[in-house]
Enzyme design. Structure first.
Site, PDB file in Angstrom:
ATOM      1  N   HIS A  82     -41.570  81.856 136.172  1.00 42.89           N
ATOM      2  CA  HIS A  82     -41.951  81.638 134.768  1.00 42.89           C
ATOM      3  C   HIS A  82     -42.104  80.151 134.523  1.00 42.89           C
ATOM      4  CE1 HIS A  82     -37.561  81.816 135.064  1.00 42.89           C
ATOM      5  NE2 HIS A  82     -37.529  80.879 134.117  1.00 42.89           N
ATOM      6  N   HIS A 132     -41.905  77.450 131.473  1.00 42.38           N
ATOM      7  CA  HIS A 132     -41.490  77.228 130.082  1.00 42.38           C
ATOM      8  C   HIS A 132     -42.505  76.324 129.390  1.00 42.38           C
ATOM      9  CE1 HIS A 132     -37.147  78.487 130.356  1.00 42.38           C
ATOM     10  NE2 HIS A 132     -37.333  78.207 131.624  1.00 42.38           N
TER      11      HIS A 132
HETATM   12  P1  AMP Z   1     -34.644  79.840 133.439  1.00 45.96           P
HETATM   13  O1  AMP Z   1     -33.251  79.430 133.059  1.00 45.96           O
HETATM   14  O2  AMP Z   1     -35.579  78.708 133.693  1.00 45.96           O
HETATM   15  O3  AMP Z   1     -34.632  80.862 134.555  1.00 45.96           O
HETATM   16  O4  AMP Z   1     -35.237  80.549 132.150  1.00 45.96           O
HETATM   17  C1  AMP Z   1     -35.038  81.889 131.855  1.00 45.96           C
HETATM   18  C2  AMP Z   1     -35.346  82.052 130.399  1.00 45.96           C
HETATM   19  O5  AMP Z   1     -35.528  83.425 130.129  1.00 45.96           O
HETATM   20  C3  AMP Z   1     -34.232  81.557 129.464  1.00 45.96           C
HETATM   21  O6  AMP Z   1     -34.729  80.485 128.661  1.00 45.96           O
HETATM   22  C4  AMP Z   1     -33.898  82.794 128.636  1.00 45.96           C
HETATM   23  O7  AMP Z   1     -33.652  82.500 127.284  1.00 45.96           O
HETATM   24  C5  AMP Z   1     -35.136  83.646 128.812  1.00 45.96           C
HETATM   25  N1  AMP Z   1     -34.926  85.074 128.647  1.00 45.96           N
HETATM   26  C6  AMP Z   1     -33.990  85.840 129.252  1.00 45.96           C
HETATM   27  N2  AMP Z   1     -34.121  87.120 128.868  1.00 45.96           N
HETATM   28  C7  AMP Z   1     -35.179  87.169 128.022  1.00 45.96           C
HETATM   29  C8  AMP Z   1     -35.815  88.222 127.286  1.00 45.96           C
HETATM   30  N3  AMP Z   1     -35.401  89.483 127.345  1.00 45.96           N
HETATM   31  N4  AMP Z   1     -36.879  87.901 126.506  1.00 45.96           N
HETATM   32  C9  AMP Z   1     -37.311  86.629 126.435  1.00 45.96           C
HETATM   33  N5  AMP Z   1     -36.753  85.606 127.102  1.00 45.96           N
HETATM   34  C10 AMP Z   1     -35.694  85.873 127.884  1.00 45.96           C
END
Ligand code: AMP
Ligand code: ZN
Length: 136
Positions: free
Chosen positions: A99, A101
């Site tokens: 993903h 950001h």
């Molecule tokens: P990372 O820490 O870079 O792996 O980012 C993962 C991101 O996914 C975090 O910012 C979370 O807030 C986001 N996240 C986790 N679960 C969900 C969800 N169900 N819907 C939207 N975002 C999510």
């Protein structure tokens, strides 16, 4: 059945606030909203992170980023954006489906702190390191 939360979002098994979708990628609001409009764009095909993708697959993901970033900025009135892909746990990755950001920025006090500590340059060491990377 998958345990991957983003694969479940892509499959519509758990809800998300979608902001963009096409045959290859999905973008949805991050549930944590580090700043207003914080969005994640993900490939529909599961991959652990960018380190696990081909250049071609990642280029199809990144091809969507500039338009999406501009749409988010237009909608939010943001004046800049941090575009980040945390890769592996040590880098802050918590969800192991690639993903990117997109975190809109509104000013120095908008709550997002990204702190690249600067060091005095040691050009001998820099040249050595660059050479190691070129040869890797
Ligand atoms: P990372 O820490 O870079 O792996 O980012 C993962 C991101 O996914 C975090 O910012 C979370 O807030 C986001 N996240 C986790 N679960 C969900 C969800 N169900 N819907 C939207 N975002 C999510
Ligand atoms: Zn997945």
């Amino acid at each position: 059945m998958t345990d991957c939360i983003f694969c479940k979002i892509i499959a519509g098994e758990i809800p998300s606030c979608k902001v963009y979708e096409d045959s290859e990628v999905l973008a949805f609001l991050d549930i944590s909203q580090v700043t207003a409009g914080h969005t994640l764009i993900v490939p529909k095909q599961h991959a652990r992170n960018l380190l696990d993708m081909t250049g071609e697959d990642s280029s199809r993901l990144f091809a969507r980023v500039p338009d999406l970033a501009r749409k988010i900025m237009k909608a939010t009135g943001a004046i800049g954006m941090n575009i980040i892909a945390n890769s592996e746990e040590v880098a802050g990755q918590t969800v192991f489906h690639t993903h990117v950001h997109l975190a809109p920025r509104y000013g120095n006090e908008d709550g997002l702190k990204i702190d690249f500590t600067t060091h005095e340059p040691d050009f001998t060491a820099l040249n050595e390191l660059a050479s190691q990377i070129r040869q890797a």
